[in-house]
Scaffold this motif. Structure first.
Motif, PDB file in Angstrom:
ATOM      1  N   GLY A  92       0.803  -1.212   0.000  1.00 28.83           N
ATOM      2  CA  GLY A  92       0.000   0.000   0.000  1.00 28.83           C
ATOM      3  C   GLY A  92       0.838   1.264   0.000  1.00 28.83           C
ATOM      4  O   GLY A  92       0.607   2.190  -0.792  1.00 28.83           O
ATOM      5  N   TYR A  93       1.849   1.312   0.870  1.00 27.89           N
ATOM      6  CA  TYR A  93       2.692   2.508   0.934  1.00 27.89           C
ATOM      7  C   TYR A  93       3.585   2.634  -0.293  1.00 27.89           C
ATOM      8  O   TYR A  93       3.887   3.755  -0.738  1.00 27.89           O
ATOM      9  CB  TYR A  93       3.538   2.491   2.210  1.00 27.89           C
ATOM     10  N   ALA A  94       4.026   1.493  -0.848  1.00 27.73           N
ATOM     11  CA  ALA A  94       4.828   1.555  -2.070  1.00 27.73           C
ATOM     12  C   ALA A  94       3.993   2.148  -3.211  1.00 27.73           C
ATOM     13  O   ALA A  94       4.457   3.035  -3.949  1.00 27.73           O
ATOM     14  CB  ALA A  94       5.335   0.162  -2.436  1.00 27.73           C
ATOM     15  N   LEU A  95       2.759   1.680  -3.356  1.00 29.36           N
ATOM     16  CA  LEU A  95       1.885   2.236  -4.389  1.00 29.36           C
ATOM     17  C   LEU A  95       1.533   3.691  -4.095  1.00 29.36           C
ATOM     18  O   LEU A  95       1.353   4.495  -5.015  1.00 29.36           O
ATOM     19  CB  LEU A  95       0.610   1.399  -4.498  1.00 29.36           C
ATOM     20  N   SER A  96       1.436   4.027  -2.814  1.00 25.60           N
ATOM     21  CA  SER A  96       1.170   5.417  -2.436  1.00 25.60           C
ATOM     22  C   SER A  96       2.276   6.338  -2.942  1.00 25.60           C
ATOM     23  O   SER A  96       2.007   7.421  -3.478  1.00 25.60           O
ATOM     24  CB  SER A  96       1.050   5.522  -0.912  1.00 25.60           C
ATOM     25  N   LEU A  97       3.514   5.902  -2.803  1.00 22.44           N
ATOM     26  CA  LEU A  97       4.641   6.704  -3.288  1.00 22.44           C
ATOM     27  C   LEU A  97       4.644   6.793  -4.811  1.00 22.44           C
ATOM     28  O   LEU A  97       4.992   7.831  -5.376  1.00 22.44           O
ATOM     29  CB  LEU A  97       5.950   6.099  -2.784  1.00 22.44           C
ATOM     30  N   VAL A  98       4.240   5.717  -5.468  1.00 19.87           N
ATOM     31  CA  VAL A  98       4.175   5.740  -6.933  1.00 19.87           C
ATOM     32  C   VAL A  98       3.097   6.719  -7.403  1.00 19.87           C
ATOM     33  O   VAL A  98       3.339   7.555  -8.289  1.00 19.87           O
ATOM     34  CB  VAL A  98       3.888   4.329  -7.479  1.00 19.87           C
ATOM     35  N   VAL A  99       1.909   6.637  -6.806  1.00 21.04           N
ATOM     36  CA  VAL A  99       0.824   7.551  -7.168  1.00 21.04           C
ATOM     37  C   VAL A  99       1.207   8.995  -6.847  1.00 21.04           C
ATOM     38  O   VAL A  99       0.956   9.918  -7.644  1.00 21.04           O
ATOM     39  CB  VAL A  99      -0.480   7.159  -6.446  1.00 21.04           C
ATOM     40  N   GLY A 100       1.820   9.189  -5.682  1.00 14.62           N
ATOM     41  CA  GLY A 100       2.262  10.531  -5.319  1.00 14.62           C
ATOM     42  C   GLY A 100       3.274  11.084  -6.308  1.00 14.62           C
ATOM     43  O   GLY A 100       3.210  12.263  -6.690  1.00 14.62           O
ATOM     44  N   GLY A 101       4.202  10.237  -6.744  1.00 14.98           N
ATOM     45  CA  GLY A 101       5.191  10.684  -7.714  1.00 14.98           C
ATOM     46  C   GLY A 101       4.600  10.977  -9.069  1.00 14.98           C
ATOM     47  O   GLY A 101       5.012  11.920  -9.754  1.00 14.98           O
TER      48      GLY A 101
END
Length: 592
Positions: A92-101
């Motif tokens: 979840g947090y890995a995808l959060s960073l991807v979406v944020g980027g």
């Protein structure tokens, strides 16, 4: 059991190392990012916007890979009713960073903001910015308190020191180097801390896995040996609950000042995106040893260890499975390395949260809302005082509040439900205004709090479809606790409803005032008729030809190592026009 002198010595050495690195980073970068005017407040908040790729990746990864991250991942893999299928944080947090980027890092960094709340105050005004500060502050402080509490419990398990002493000393060290160097100290200590987390946990895994009491984790992944398989599974009736929590991690992990503080400290918008993507990969890598430790705990015959005949889950100590594995399945000298890893994880998150909260208060509340004429030195001292006060508050909560994790769960939900939809609106949606923002705040808060919070024993007053009565048995006391579980994805529903309320009420207010159905004198928020009032224009420049508010003084971008001030602003304007087509969120909104 007496105090382990070797373990205590190892912890002292680690803490001294972190403190020395933090002070050295502050001294090394004392003039970095400071322009000809000598202002240092922005340098403390965003590191002079010259944080390089190496340090940037480490500090962004270490911010997410905190004590709750590594302990929580191991706990969920270990728990019989959950397993790896419910250990959502790494993905979840890995995808959060991807979406944020992909969507948020570039517009935020390109427009030169200093904190996450800058675009809200620029468009919705200082009062609304103050309201949005509340859930953001709650999230940061409760998170710091929760992980400090976890650190104290971990130290007490392995080193057998007093929990209160462990929490206070750890918090004091994190506060001290944050006070001295701001983001520079936090970023450079994160490099050391992330290295300690990686080495400490990976050293421990082989020893724990080869302990005679541990069965083959490959077999126990799919077969029940001492408990149900640690891979876990998602029951059909729980699929929407699983999706709700997963969406919360992905989208609710974006609107945090700790994330945007790293994004805004990057030397360019492209670097900000690259930092996010690399940190996402780092989060996944750093979760692997925690997953293995949780699997080891689920594959252990605890009757063969010094822990005792009852497994941790039957002593209500599942949340401590990581330090328990280190303590009872590894040699003592190895467990101390693991303890250093846990300490590093906690401090890397606590210092970031405290700095983030103090940055928002000093800039968005103190400076922009109350003291626009405050000097740079005054802002710096406000930040320092706030760092100390918020750090002390988090420490007190860790020592005195038993439901600190419940407080953090609720506050993180509020960040997802309230701040995330407003962040989308303020950056990408045309026409939203303060009236819509207020409506969105109220709708999101009502729907989320209405669903209740079992961790705080907060009963629901809104029963969503599919709710069930669950029971939780406290093994040590034998107490049976009943609570309402909302299986409907009401958190995501609350977030979507909050977003739609913002758009709907914004356009409704705009139509009512501009059509003359409501007199202009009732526009008490100065959001439609007097949209560019003095309040909203604080620290901004009005371009009269286009009625656009251009972010200039509100979030100045200082010189970056030899670059001229004019060149810096030229680059920002060029990047804005080429990438976003606008230099402020107001450019996305309808003209009056």
């Amino acid at each position: 059991m007496g105090i382990h002198v070797e373990g205590l010595a190892a912890i002292v050495i680690f803490y001294v190392l972190i403190l020395v690195v933090g002070i050295w980073a502050a001294w090394k970068n004392k003039n970095s990012g400071v322009g000809d005017d000598g202002e240092r407040s922005e340098s403390i908040m965003v590191g002079g916007r010259d944080i390089g790729l190496f340090v940037g990746v480490f500090t962004m990864t270490a911010t997410w890979v905190g004590g709750g991250y590594i302990n929580g991942t191991a706990e969920y893999v270990y728990l019989p009713d959950y397993g790896l299928a419910w250990a959502q944080a790494p993905f979840g947090y890995a995808l959060s960073l991807v979406v944020g980027g992909l969507f948020f890092a570039k517009p935020m960094r390109t427009r030169g903001y200093v904190t996450m709340l800058d675009p809200f105050q620029q468009l919705y005004g200082k009062r609304m910015g103050g309201l949005l500060f509340i859930p953001a502050l709650m999230g940061e402080i409760f998170w710091s308190a929760a992980i400090l509490s976890a650190l104290g419990a971990t130290l007490s398990v392995i080193v057998d020191v007093n929990i209160n002493i462990a929490v206070v000393i750890s918090a004091m060290i994190a506060i001290l180097y944050t006070l001295v160097g701001g983001l520079y100290s936090v970023a450079y200590t994160d490099v050391v801390q992330l290295f300690c987390i990686f080495v400490g946990l990976w050293i421990s895994v082989p020893f724990a896995m080869t302990n005679p009491a541990v069965s083959n984790i490959g077999v126990s992944a799919n077969e029940a040996i001492y408990q149900s398989p640690w891979l876990g599974k998602i029951e059909p009736e729980d699929k929407w609950l699983w999706m709700d929590n997963f969406c919360l991690l992905i989208l609710g992990g974006i609107p945090w000042q700790v994330y945007f503080q790293r994004v805004l400290s990057a030397s360019s918008a492209t670097y900000a995106q690259v930092l996010s993507f690399l940190a996402a990969f780092g989060c996944l890598v750093m979760a692997v040893p925690s997953v293995l430790i949780g699997a080891i705990g689920a594959s252990t015959d605890w009757n063969q260890t010094t822990y005792g005949s009852l497994p941790p889950k039957d002593k209500d100590e599942s949340d401590m499975i990581l330090p328990i594995v280190l303590q009872h399945l590894c040699p003592s000298y190895i467990s101390f390395f693991g303890l250093g890893a846990v300490s590093a994880a906690v401090m890397s998150s606590a210092d970031s949260s405290i700095l983030s909260a103090s940055s928002m208060f000093a800039r968005n509340i103190y400076q922009l809302a109350f003291r626009q004429s405050a000097s740079d030195n005054e802002i710096i001292w406000v930040m320092r005082i706030t760092i100390f006060v918020l750090g002390a508050a988090a420490t007190a909560m860790a020592l005195l509040t038993g439901s600190v994790y419940g407080l953090w769960y609720l506050s993180s939900d509020l960040v997802y439900v309230i701040i995330f939809p407003q962040l989308i609106s303020v950056l990408f949606i045309k026409g939203t205004n303060t009236y819509g923002s207020v409506a969105a705040y109220v709708v999101g808060l009502l729907l989320r709090v209405g669903g209740g919070e079992p961790y705080l024993k907060l009963p629901p007053f809104i029963y969503y479809p599919g709710w069930v009565i669950q029971e939780r048995i406290h093994h040590l006391t034998g107490e049976v606790e009943h609570f309402v579980q909302q299986r409907f994805p009401f958190k995501s529903l609350s977030m979507v409803a909050s977003f739609l309320a913002n758009v709907a009420f914004s356009y409704l207010a705009k139509y009512l005032f501009e059509s003359g159905m409501l007199s202009h004198k009732y526009d008490f928020m100065d959001a439609v008729v007097s949209k560019h009032s003095e309040e909203i224009m604080d620290k901004t420049t009005l371009v009269s030809n286009h009625n656009n508010i251009i972010l200039s003084e509100m979030a100045p971008v200082k010189q970056v190592r030899g670059a001229s001030l004019a060149g810096t602003f030229t680059n920002i304007i060029t990047e804005n026009l080429s990438d976003d087509g606008a230099s402020s969120p107001e450019a996305f909104h309808d003209e009056d």
